[in-house]
Scaffold this motif. Structure first.
Motif, PDB file in Angstrom:
ATOM      1  N   ASP A   1       0.832  -1.200   0.000  1.00 15.99           N
ATOM      2  CA  ASP A   1       0.000   0.000   0.000  1.00 15.99           C
ATOM      3  C   ASP A   1       0.869   1.253   0.000  1.00 15.99           C
ATOM      4  O   ASP A   1       0.581   2.238  -0.687  1.00 15.99           O
ATOM      5  CB  ASP A   1      -0.920  -0.011   1.231  1.00 15.99           C
ATOM      6  N   GLN A   2       1.962   1.193   0.763  1.00 15.53           N
ATOM      7  CA  GLN A   2       2.871   2.336   0.833  1.00 15.53           C
ATOM      8  C   GLN A   2       3.488   2.638  -0.531  1.00 15.53           C
ATOM      9  O   GLN A   2       3.593   3.798  -0.932  1.00 15.53           O
ATOM     10  CB  GLN A   2       3.967   2.045   1.853  1.00 15.53           C
ATOM     11  N   GLU A   3       3.895   1.585  -1.262  1.00 14.65           N
ATOM     12  CA  GLU A   3       4.479   1.789  -2.590  1.00 14.65           C
ATOM     13  C   GLU A   3       3.465   2.409  -3.544  1.00 14.65           C
ATOM     14  O   GLU A   3       3.799   3.285  -4.353  1.00 14.65           O
ATOM     15  CB  GLU A   3       4.985   0.447  -3.142  1.00 14.65           C
ATOM     16  N   LYS A   4       2.201   1.974  -3.450  1.00 12.21           N
ATOM     17  CA  LYS A   4       1.155   2.561  -4.292  1.00 12.21           C
ATOM     18  C   LYS A   4       0.956   4.036  -3.973  1.00 12.21           C
ATOM     19  O   LYS A   4       0.804   4.877  -4.869  1.00 12.21           O
ATOM     20  CB  LYS A   4      -0.166   1.806  -4.087  1.00 12.21           C
ATOM     21  N   GLU A   5       0.964   4.361  -2.667  1.00 12.92           N
ATOM     22  CA  GLU A   5       0.774   5.757  -2.261  1.00 12.92           C
ATOM     23  C   GLU A   5       1.933   6.628  -2.746  1.00 12.92           C
ATOM     24  O   GLU A   5       1.723   7.768  -3.172  1.00 12.92           O
ATOM     25  CB  GLU A   5       0.657   5.855  -0.737  1.00 12.92           C
ATOM     26  N   LYS A   6       3.146   6.092  -2.682  1.00  8.97           N
ATOM     27  CA  LYS A   6       4.307   6.860  -3.156  1.00  8.97           C
ATOM     28  C   LYS A   6       4.214   7.111  -4.664  1.00  8.97           C
ATOM     29  O   LYS A   6       4.542   8.208  -5.140  1.00  8.97           O
ATOM     30  CB  LYS A   6       5.603   6.115  -2.819  1.00  8.97           C
ATOM     31  N   ALA A   7       3.765   6.094  -5.399  1.00  8.75           N
ATOM     32  CA  ALA A   7       3.612   6.259  -6.844  1.00  8.75           C
ATOM     33  C   ALA A   7       2.543   7.299  -7.160  1.00  8.75           C
ATOM     34  O   ALA A   7       2.719   8.165  -8.035  1.00  8.75           O
ATOM     35  CB  ALA A   7       3.250   4.916  -7.488  1.00  8.75           C
ATOM     36  N   THR A   8       1.432   7.250  -6.436  1.00  8.00           N
ATOM     37  CA  THR A   8       0.357   8.233  -6.635  1.00  8.00           C
ATOM     38  C   THR A   8       0.824   9.638  -6.266  1.00  8.00           C
ATOM     39  O   THR A   8       0.491  10.610  -6.943  1.00  8.00           O
ATOM     40  CB  THR A   8      -0.865   7.855  -5.777  1.00  8.00           C
ATOM     41  N   LEU A   9       1.612   9.728  -5.184  1.00  4.24           N
ATOM     42  CA  LEU A   9       2.148  11.029  -4.777  1.00  4.24           C
ATOM     43  C   LEU A   9       3.018  11.624  -5.874  1.00  4.24           C
ATOM     44  O   LEU A   9       2.945  12.823  -6.163  1.00  4.24           O
ATOM     45  CB  LEU A   9       2.958  10.865  -3.479  1.00  4.24           C
TER      46      LEU A   9
END
Length: 429
Positions: free
Chosen positions: A185-193
């Motif tokens: 989930d953290q990796e997805k959030e970083k990509a979205t950021l």
């Protein structure tokens, strides 16, 4: 003794796990709330993007999204750290329980072997008849009975320890899986950021085509911020001066009464200092018992004050930041995005010391002893200067910016004349 140590260890683990569970639950609640706010912001952004025209509202929404996304990533980091601690503690518990189990099995095996070697009735009778007297024979009989009971109890301990070990291993596997999910989930959030920051750059680039209009709007915003800051500083300064004047007047009156009393009693008049007593600004603001109590109560509620709006998310935090347009701005408070028409509320009991029109919107200031709170960007107010207010009492309604369509309340906290970070005073949202 070993059994007692094992019991204490298990109790300590349960307590530690409960503390972590509470902390993890609070972090998960915060992460879920941030996800809801981000989902709403995404809907708002899509509505503006579908208009095929880049607007300041898009830029404002993107800024809010980036702030919330970064906060969500920080929350996930905290959750991962909590899970790492739980995994470490669970590993230690598993190793300890395994050692306890091995020891119990070893002791039980020794007892079984002893019982096997002495299982015949003849050996038991010989053990009893070899006693010196009746008392020793009785004690040996009780020993044989207790030995059997102890074997049964040890078998129960082994079964209980095996069960506890199985539970801890299952929990450990579950925690590891939860950590893996969080990291994904953290990796997805970083990509979205990263995408949101790229979109922000693009929006700023598109807005540069209307640079003149943008700069004019930015100048108006900065001018409004500066005027708000001046009004807040002036209000606090007036309150400090008024508090000093009252304290000096009360001191003079106390000296006059003391001198009159001394004269009436034929005593020498009290010596009056040649120079007036110099008091700090804080002392002047806390000169009365009521003000001092209000200051202590306000301080005692740090981290528990209600938010100035019932629902909202911080779009800009406290301190210095650089706007997407490259302008450095010092924010002495926080900006809270909320719903149009939302009521703005007092965060604590106090007295209204200022209601000021600032370029078409209102600023309300409340004094809480030596502390002050400021509520800006109100389209209307429902309180007046000098009025006493209570916690959560409505002060007015937040304004909506016609150029961006954003509804944001601005909130500040001061100790005497020093701005402090409001987020540290408000309850977790």
């Amino acid at each position: 003794m070993k059994l007692l140590k094992a019991v204490f260890l298990i109790i300590a683990v349960f307590i530690a796990v409960d503390v972590h569970a509470q902390s993890s639950a609070e972090l998960k609640r915060r992460r879920d709330k941030l996800s809801e706010e981000l989902e709403q912001l995404n809907k708002d952004y899509q509505e503006t993007a579908n208009n095929k025209k880049t607007t300041l509202k898009q830029l404002s929404i993107l800024k809010a999204q980036i702030n919330l996304r970064e906060e969500k990533i920080n929350v996930i980091n905290s959750e991962v750290r909590n899970l790492d601690n739980q995994i470490s503690e669970s590993n230690n518990t598993v190793h300890s329980l395994q050692s306890q189990l091995d020891q119990l099995k070893k002791e039980y095996a020794a007892m079984v072997l002893f019982a096997y070697r002495n299982q015949s009735a003849y050996n038991k009778l010989m053990f009893l008849f070899a006693s010196k007297d009746f008392n020793q024979a009785y004690k040996r009989l009780k020993y044989l009975q207790q030995f059997g009971t102890y074997r049964e109890r040890q078998a129960g301990y082994i079964q209980g320890t095996q069960k506890e070990l199985h539970v801890k291993i299952t929990e450990l596997d579950k925690t590891k899986q939860e950590k893996s999910t969080l990291l994904q989930d953290q990796e997805k959030e970083k990509a979205t950021l990263g995408k949101e920051k790229n979109n922000q750059v693009k929006v700023v680039s598109d807005l540069s085509e209307h640079q003149g209009q943008l700069k004019q709007q930015q100048r108006e915003v900065l001018a409004k911020i500066a005027k708000t800051n001046r009004e807040i500083a002036a209000t606090i300064r007036r309150e400090i001066e008024e508090a000093k004047r009252k304290a000096d007047a009360e001191a003079k009156e106390a000296a006059r009464i003391a001198a009159a009393k001394a004269k009436a009693e034929n005593r020498p008049a009290p010596v009056v200092a040649a120079k007036p007593v110099v008091r700090s600004e804080s002392s002047n603001l806390n000169a009365t018992p009521e003000a001092a109590k209000l200051s202590n109560d306000f301080l005692g509620n740090r981290g528990r004050l209600p938010w100035p709006v019932a629902n909202g998310a911080v779009t800009q935090g406290f301190g210095m930041y650089t706007s997407p347009e490259g302008i450095k701005i010092n924010n002495p408070g926080i900006d809270i995005r909320t719903n149009p028409g939302s009521a703005v509320r007092a965060v604590f009991d106090g007295t209204v010391v200022g209601v000021v029109d600032v370029s078409g919107t209102y600023l309300v200031m409340i004094r809480h002893g030596e502390y002050f709170t400021a509520y800006a960007n109100l389209r209307s107010v429902s309180v007046a200067k000098g009025q006493k207010v209570t916690t959560k009492q409505i002060l007015g309604v937040v304004a909506t910016d016609p150029s961006t369509g954003e509804t944001e309340a601005h909130f500040e906290v001061y100790k005497v004349s020093d701005a402090v970070n409001p987020k540290t005073w408000l309850a977790p949202n």
